[in-house]
Design a protein around this motif. Structure first.
Motif, PDB file in Angstrom:
ATOM      1  N   ASP B  50      64.417 -10.050 -20.577  1.00  0.00           N
ATOM      2  CA  ASP B  50      64.572  -8.944 -19.629  1.00  0.00           C
ATOM      3  C   ASP B  50      65.676  -7.989 -20.076  1.00  0.00           C
ATOM      4  O   ASP B  50      66.510  -7.565 -19.282  1.00  0.00           O
ATOM      5  CB  ASP B  50      64.859  -9.492 -18.230  1.00  0.00           C
ATOM      6  CG  ASP B  50      64.660  -8.415 -17.160  1.00  0.00           C
ATOM      7  OD1 ASP B  50      63.953  -7.427 -17.426  1.00  0.00           O
ATOM      8  OD2 ASP B  50      65.225  -8.571 -16.059  1.00  0.00           O
ATOM      9  N   GLY B  51      65.700  -7.707 -21.367  1.00  0.00           N
ATOM     10  CA  GLY B  51      66.657  -6.738 -21.896  1.00  0.00           C
ATOM     11  C   GLY B  51      67.993  -7.308 -22.309  1.00  0.00           C
ATOM     12  O   GLY B  51      68.794  -6.592 -22.898  1.00  0.00           O
ATOM     13  N   HIS B  52      68.235  -8.576 -22.003  1.00  0.00           N
ATOM     14  CA  HIS B  52      69.494  -9.205 -22.422  1.00  0.00           C
ATOM     15  C   HIS B  52      69.273 -10.039 -23.672  1.00  0.00           C
ATOM     16  O   HIS B  52      68.465 -10.970 -23.665  1.00  0.00           O
ATOM     17  CB  HIS B  52      70.040 -10.108 -21.314  1.00  0.00           C
ATOM     18  CG  HIS B  52      70.556  -9.372 -20.120  1.00  0.00           C
ATOM     19  ND1 HIS B  52      71.572  -8.454 -20.190  1.00  0.00           N
ATOM     20  CD2 HIS B  52      70.180  -9.413 -18.822  1.00  0.00           C
ATOM     21  CE1 HIS B  52      71.822  -7.967 -18.983  1.00  0.00           C
ATOM     22  NE2 HIS B  52      70.975  -8.523 -18.130  1.00  0.00           N
ATOM     23  N   TRP B 308      53.339 -19.257  -6.564  1.00  0.00           N
ATOM     24  CA  TRP B 308      53.042 -19.155  -7.984  1.00  0.00           C
ATOM     25  C   TRP B 308      52.486 -20.496  -8.451  1.00  0.00           C
ATOM     26  O   TRP B 308      52.843 -21.528  -7.895  1.00  0.00           O
ATOM     27  CB  TRP B 308      54.329 -18.820  -8.768  1.00  0.00           C
ATOM     28  CG  TRP B 308      54.110 -18.636 -10.235  1.00  0.00           C
ATOM     29  CD1 TRP B 308      54.475 -19.487 -11.236  1.00  0.00           C
ATOM     30  CD2 TRP B 308      53.445 -17.538 -10.874  1.00  0.00           C
ATOM     31  NE1 TRP B 308      54.096 -18.978 -12.452  1.00  0.00           N
ATOM     32  CE2 TRP B 308      53.461 -17.785 -12.260  1.00  0.00           C
ATOM     33  CE3 TRP B 308      52.838 -16.372 -10.396  1.00  0.00           C
ATOM     34  CZ2 TRP B 308      52.880 -16.908 -13.183  1.00  0.00           C
ATOM     35  CZ3 TRP B 308      52.277 -15.500 -11.308  1.00  0.00           C
ATOM     36  CH2 TRP B 308      52.299 -15.772 -12.691  1.00  0.00           C
ATOM     37  N   THR B 309      51.583 -20.440  -9.424  1.00  0.00           N
ATOM     38  CA  THR B 309      51.102 -21.684 -10.020  1.00  0.00           C
ATOM     39  C   THR B 309      51.057 -21.516 -11.538  1.00  0.00           C
ATOM     40  O   THR B 309      50.985 -20.399 -12.043  1.00  0.00           O
ATOM     41  CB  THR B 309      49.683 -22.070  -9.536  1.00  0.00           C
ATOM     42  OG1 THR B 309      48.716 -21.283 -10.232  1.00  0.00           O
ATOM     43  CG2 THR B 309      49.519 -21.872  -8.047  1.00  0.00           C
ATOM     44  N   ASN B 329      70.608  -7.995 -15.096  1.00  0.00           N
ATOM     45  CA  ASN B 329      69.173  -7.803 -14.848  1.00  0.00           C
ATOM     46  C   ASN B 329      68.526  -9.037 -14.225  1.00  0.00           C
ATOM     47  O   ASN B 329      67.449  -8.934 -13.639  1.00  0.00           O
ATOM     48  CB  ASN B 329      68.421  -7.510 -16.158  1.00  0.00           C
ATOM     49  CG  ASN B 329      68.838  -6.213 -16.810  1.00  0.00           C
ATOM     50  OD1 ASN B 329      69.556  -5.428 -16.213  1.00  0.00           O
ATOM     51  ND2 ASN B 329      68.389  -5.983 -18.028  1.00  0.00           N
ATOM     52  N   ARG B 346      60.885 -17.195 -16.906  1.00  0.00           N
ATOM     53  CA  ARG B 346      61.614 -16.360 -15.947  1.00  0.00           C
ATOM     54  C   ARG B 346      60.608 -15.712 -15.021  1.00  0.00           C
ATOM     55  O   ARG B 346      59.683 -15.037 -15.472  1.00  0.00           O
ATOM     56  CB  ARG B 346      62.400 -15.275 -16.688  1.00  0.00           C
ATOM     57  CG  ARG B 346      63.260 -14.393 -15.764  1.00  0.00           C
ATOM     58  CD  ARG B 346      63.976 -13.286 -16.549  1.00  0.00           C
ATOM     59  NE  ARG B 346      63.035 -12.323 -17.079  1.00  0.00           N
ATOM     60  CZ  ARG B 346      62.577 -11.255 -16.411  1.00  0.00           C
ATOM     61  NH1 ARG B 346      62.973 -11.022 -15.165  1.00  0.00           N
ATOM     62  NH2 ARG B 346      61.699 -10.445 -16.969  1.00  0.00           N
ATOM     63  N   GLU B 348      60.181 -12.983 -12.206  1.00  0.00           N
ATOM     64  CA  GLU B 348      60.847 -11.855 -11.566  1.00  0.00           C
ATOM     65  C   GLU B 348      60.172 -11.613 -10.225  1.00  0.00           C
ATOM     66  O   GLU B 348      58.947 -11.607 -10.121  1.00  0.00           O
ATOM     67  CB  GLU B 348      60.721 -10.636 -12.483  1.00  0.00           C
ATOM     68  CG  GLU B 348      61.502  -9.443 -12.006  1.00  0.00           C
ATOM     69  CD  GLU B 348      61.529  -8.360 -13.080  1.00  0.00           C
ATOM     70  OE1 GLU B 348      61.834  -8.683 -14.243  1.00  0.00           O
ATOM     71  OE2 GLU B 348      61.213  -7.211 -12.752  1.00  0.00           O
ATOM     72  N   MET B 349      60.972 -11.434  -9.199  1.00  0.00           N
ATOM     73  CA  MET B 349      60.461 -11.416  -7.839  1.00  0.00           C
ATOM     74  C   MET B 349      60.541 -10.017  -7.232  1.00  0.00           C
ATOM     75  O   MET B 349      61.422  -9.225  -7.555  1.00  0.00           O
ATOM     76  CB  MET B 349      61.295 -12.362  -6.958  1.00  0.00           C
ATOM     77  CG  MET B 349      61.517 -13.753  -7.526  1.00  0.00           C
ATOM     78  SD  MET B 349      59.981 -14.678  -7.810  1.00  0.00           S
ATOM     79  CE  MET B 349      59.398 -14.851  -6.107  1.00  0.00           C
ATOM     80  N   ASP B 350      59.610  -9.757  -6.332  1.00  0.00           N
ATOM     81  CA  ASP B 350      59.721  -8.625  -5.414  1.00  0.00           C
ATOM     82  C   ASP B 350      59.633  -9.256  -4.026  1.00  0.00           C
ATOM     83  O   ASP B 350      58.541  -9.545  -3.552  1.00  0.00           O
ATOM     84  CB  ASP B 350      58.592  -7.624  -5.665  1.00  0.00           C
ATOM     85  CG  ASP B 350      58.610  -6.473  -4.658  1.00  0.00           C
ATOM     86  OD1 ASP B 350      59.705  -6.083  -4.232  1.00  0.00           O
ATOM     87  OD2 ASP B 350      57.530  -5.989  -4.314  1.00  0.00           O
ATOM     88  N   VAL B 354      55.944 -12.999  -6.890  1.00  0.00           N
ATOM     89  CA  VAL B 354      56.256 -12.937  -8.316  1.00  0.00           C
ATOM     90  C   VAL B 354      55.585 -11.690  -8.884  1.00  0.00           C
ATOM     91  O   VAL B 354      54.396 -11.474  -8.660  1.00  0.00           O
ATOM     92  CB  VAL B 354      55.736 -14.187  -9.051  1.00  0.00           C
ATOM     93  CG1 VAL B 354      56.039 -14.095 -10.547  1.00  0.00           C
ATOM     94  CG2 VAL B 354      56.354 -15.453  -8.471  1.00  0.00           C
ATOM     95  N   VAL B 355      56.343 -10.867  -9.612  1.00  0.00           N
ATOM     96  CA  VAL B 355      55.733  -9.690 -10.233  1.00  0.00           C
ATOM     97  C   VAL B 355      55.667  -9.790 -11.751  1.00  0.00           C
ATOM     98  O   VAL B 355      54.961  -9.015 -12.389  1.00  0.00           O
ATOM     99  CB  VAL B 355      56.426  -8.369  -9.846  1.00  0.00           C
ATOM    100  CG1 VAL B 355      56.262  -8.096  -8.364  1.00  0.00           C
ATOM    101  CG2 VAL B 355      57.886  -8.363 -10.246  1.00  0.00           C
ATOM    102  N   THR B 356      56.381 -10.728 -12.350  1.00  0.00           N
ATOM    103  CA  THR B 356      56.130 -10.989 -13.761  1.00  0.00           C
ATOM    104  C   THR B 356      56.636 -12.359 -14.135  1.00  0.00           C
ATOM    105  O   THR B 356      57.520 -12.910 -13.483  1.00  0.00           O
ATOM    106  CB  THR B 356      56.758  -9.926 -14.691  1.00  0.00           C
ATOM    107  OG1 THR B 356      56.132 -10.010 -15.974  1.00  0.00           O
ATOM    108  CG2 THR B 356      58.247 -10.145 -14.879  1.00  0.00           C
ATOM    109  N   GLU B 357      56.011 -12.924 -15.151  1.00  0.00           N
ATOM    110  CA  GLU B 357      56.503 -14.145 -15.778  1.00  0.00           C
ATOM    111  C   GLU B 357      56.838 -13.821 -17.221  1.00  0.00           C
ATOM    112  O   GLU B 357      56.029 -13.224 -17.927  1.00  0.00           O
ATOM    113  CB  GLU B 357      55.453 -15.258 -15.744  1.00  0.00           C
ATOM    114  CG  GLU B 357      55.988 -16.528 -16.404  1.00  0.00           C
ATOM    115  CD  GLU B 357      54.927 -17.599 -16.636  1.00  0.00           C
ATOM    116  OE1 GLU B 357      53.735 -17.262 -16.692  1.00  0.00           O
ATOM    117  OE2 GLU B 357      55.307 -18.762 -16.785  1.00  0.00           O
ATOM    118  N   GLU B 358      58.020 -14.201 -17.650  1.00  0.00           N
ATOM    119  CA  GLU B 358      58.415 -14.051 -19.048  1.00  0.00           C
ATOM    120  C   GLU B 358      58.783 -15.428 -19.570  1.00  0.00           C
ATOM    121  O   GLU B 358      59.613 -16.117 -18.989  1.00  0.00           O
ATOM    122  CB  GLU B 358      59.632 -13.109 -19.138  1.00  0.00           C
ATOM    123  CG  GLU B 358      60.061 -12.824 -20.572  1.00  0.00           C
ATOM    124  CD  GLU B 358      61.223 -11.830 -20.655  1.00  0.00           C
ATOM    125  OE1 GLU B 358      61.784 -11.479 -19.608  1.00  0.00           O
ATOM    126  OE2 GLU B 358      61.556 -11.414 -21.778  1.00  0.00           O
TER     127      GLU B 358
END
Lengths: 401, 401
Positions: B50-52, B308-309, B329, B346, B348-350, B354-358
């Motif tokens: 996430d940019g780090h 999430w699954t 971030n 990782r 990322e939540m809204d 969950v809005v993304t999995e990295e």
């Protein structure tokens, strides 16, 4: 006469007197040979996707940068090639003659002949729809959508009409969009890219960087969200998108879903909603490598957050919401092809919420450009290559679903 | 005297007369040698998340199947080893002496000494909490939670008290849970596994396969959802979980999140909600390889779907919701370690979505067992290995966040 295999392996000739051990060795040699150099069937990439064992069946590699495919009622498919050709796949073969009558396109960078879509009632209307980069001279182009009647017997388009021009024009070869889909409401939805200029996506008098909604003949629906609003183009259904290159309609809800390329991370999946602003370039989940946010960050009141994002980017280009019978577990799942990441992602939904992402066939096929569910229930795909592939995912074994 | 590198490579001695080409070759040999056999710093796995830009700093590999870690206010850490030892990491070293006074455990299969957690006000109360598999004789065991005072000077636990026993007992070494977390409400939350018997998760008089909620002293909160309900154990906060092995509290909302292992796909992330039924084994996103659903399918009225699954399973075991300052971030993101998939995910939540999995560091570290944010803001981790690792993710370069 001995076979090539026997000669290579230095084995004795087969015959009635051949012992069991030798026969076993021979079988192994043949099996290994087939596994390495064998038929398409044995070499096909395979995956298990949400419990369904699938293999990839390659139908042709004779397409040049294919961009989209759509199925006619009889099971034939129309396929666009970016340089400007419209091709017919019928009876298990690619017709070598491009279809005549296709409008001229500006084939440069990401521009060219883009999406193709069949009208839901094509048997009656004869209509197909194309999106393309229309040349405006001086290195300028804009996204145009046309419809035409496909004359199958004459192998040509006729009665080509412009449905919409996403003006003003712009320079350069970036971000034309342009996917087409019919929603459950019978309307034509169109994604237009912002031509590499983010500010255009927020300009309400500019049709670039938008989601448009039109009647199938190009007329503006009375119930479009900005009809009668001064200073907003009435074709606009939603604002603030960057470059949508995948769109499909949900088989159960009739809702339209689309995805768009984000900047360095921040690819988005969005649900089409009337009058909303998806935020580009003001808000995005994309990030610079420094870790600094782009624009004003990820969220802002009045801007609709994405349903899903990919960070880092996969470069999504091709959405199919599965509505076939061949793979029952997949119904309603979003399948997304990725150019950069060279994979297919399956998003499993709970209503409007993604509950899992499953990635498969990563690196097996090349850059994925388009996905489409066929009338046979197979998941068809195109790869963005000079020897582009038309292939389909079918059950690993007959009877095994 | 020539160096080992020079001798091995058959290079001439370095000196003023050494030509540029030879110096370049020598530099290459040294670089390759360092890359292969070099220091921890040069060999450390790296990732951009996430940019780090982060690297992995290995602190020790002297742990035997570590299961959990928790930080004391002074920055020291307590670490459990599954066989039954509680270890102290302080002043940059692992104390070689296990801490005395730890209760006996049933160390077999997945059982043993499991989670460790420090009371939020440990400086005043002295309390730490342990979860463990308590031996019941005859190959039987159950999940027990105890608290004790950690006597740092004496390097021992004292005043050990049982907080709860997840009875009845059961056979075999599967599915004990057992993560511990304090919610924003100050209550102690406990995940208990169903001991390999799915039906136990639906039995309201059985404490296995549940999410429990207790006062820090083990008393049952008056506002627990089933207090006063006949036929339901009042310790239960939610039913229908399989084997929760990750839990943490959100730094902004105080909500408790946990994840659980699913059957062959269907690992779940859930938000702790009073009185709900998460559905195991009646509903699950897990699938048999045949493609057939398990139980009654994925959903059922009255049963709460997961947030999430993971399909297929990654085998999640260790949840940390990032609340440090080192990686801005990441704040509020869920970090999940995976045993089988050997990666960190990782989410990322809204809000609750969950809005993304990295996924990152896949295959670089081994089986991830636990994650914890340290007081320094680094993300600490343990690996489930015989030479288990304590490591932390730190910024790639000082000043670069």
């Amino acid at each position: 006469m001995s076979t090539k295999c026997e000669r290579l392996a230095g084995l004795p000739r087969t015959g009635p007197g051949l012992g069991r051990a030798w026969r076993a060795v021979l079988a192994l040699v043949v099996a290994v040979s087939l596994g390495t150099h064998g038929t398409t069937a044995t070499a096909a990439p395979r995956a298990v996707v949400d419990g369904h064992a699938v293999r990839v069946e390659v139908l042709t590699r004779a397409l040049s940068y294919p961009w989209a495919l759509t199925f006619l009622p009889d099971g034939a498919a129309l396929i666009t090639e970016r340089d400007g050709r419209l091709r017919l796949w019928a009876d298990g073969r690619l017709d070598p003659r491009p279809i005549d009558g296709v409008p001229a396109v500006w084939a440069s960078g990401q521009g060219g002949l883009l999406d193709v879509l069949v009208h839901p009632d094509v048997d009656r209307t004869g209509w197909i729809y194309l999106s393309l980069s229309h040349p405006d001279g001086g290195g300028r182009a804009h996204t145009r959508v046309v419809r035409a009647v496909f004359d199958r017997a004459g192998h040509t388009l006729r009665d080509v009409e412009v449905i919409v021009d996403a003006l003003p024009t712009g320079r350069g070869g970036r971000h034309f969009g342009a996917r087409l889909a019919f929603g459950g409401d019978g309307m034509l939805y169109i994604t237009t890219g912002e031509r590499g200029d983010g500010d255009r996506a927020q300009d309400p008098m500019d049709l670039a960087g938008k989601l448009l909604r039109l009647h199938p003949d190009g007329a503006i629906p009375d119930d479009n969200p900005f009809v009668g609003r001064a200073g907003v183009r009435p074709e606009i259904y939603a604002l603030g998108t960057r470059n949508g290159q995948g769109m499909d309609v949900h088989p159960d809800t009739g809702a339209v879903w689309f995805h768009e390329h984000g900047p360095r991370g921040g690819d988005e999946v969005n649900l089409a909603r009337a009058g909303v602003n998806y935020g580009w370039p003001v808000v995005t989940h994309g990030r610079a490598y420094s870790g600094l946010p782009i624009g004003e960050g990820r969220e802002k009141p009045g801007m609709t957050p994405p349903v899903w994002t990919w960070v880092p980017s996969i470069a999504p280009s091709g959405l199919a919401i599965y509505d076939g019978d061949l793979f029952p577990n997949w119904r309603g799942d979003l399948f997304v092809g990725a150019l950069k990441a060279r994979l297919i992602a399956r998003l499993e939904m709970d209503g409007d919420r993604v509950v899992t992402e499953e990635r498969f066939l990563e690196g097996d096929l090349g850059r994925l450009r388009a996905l489409e569910v066929g009338p046979d229930g197979a998941l068809y795909l195109l790869t963005d290559e000079s020897e582009g592939m038309l292939a389909r995912l079918v059950p690993e074994a007959p009877g095994l679903k």
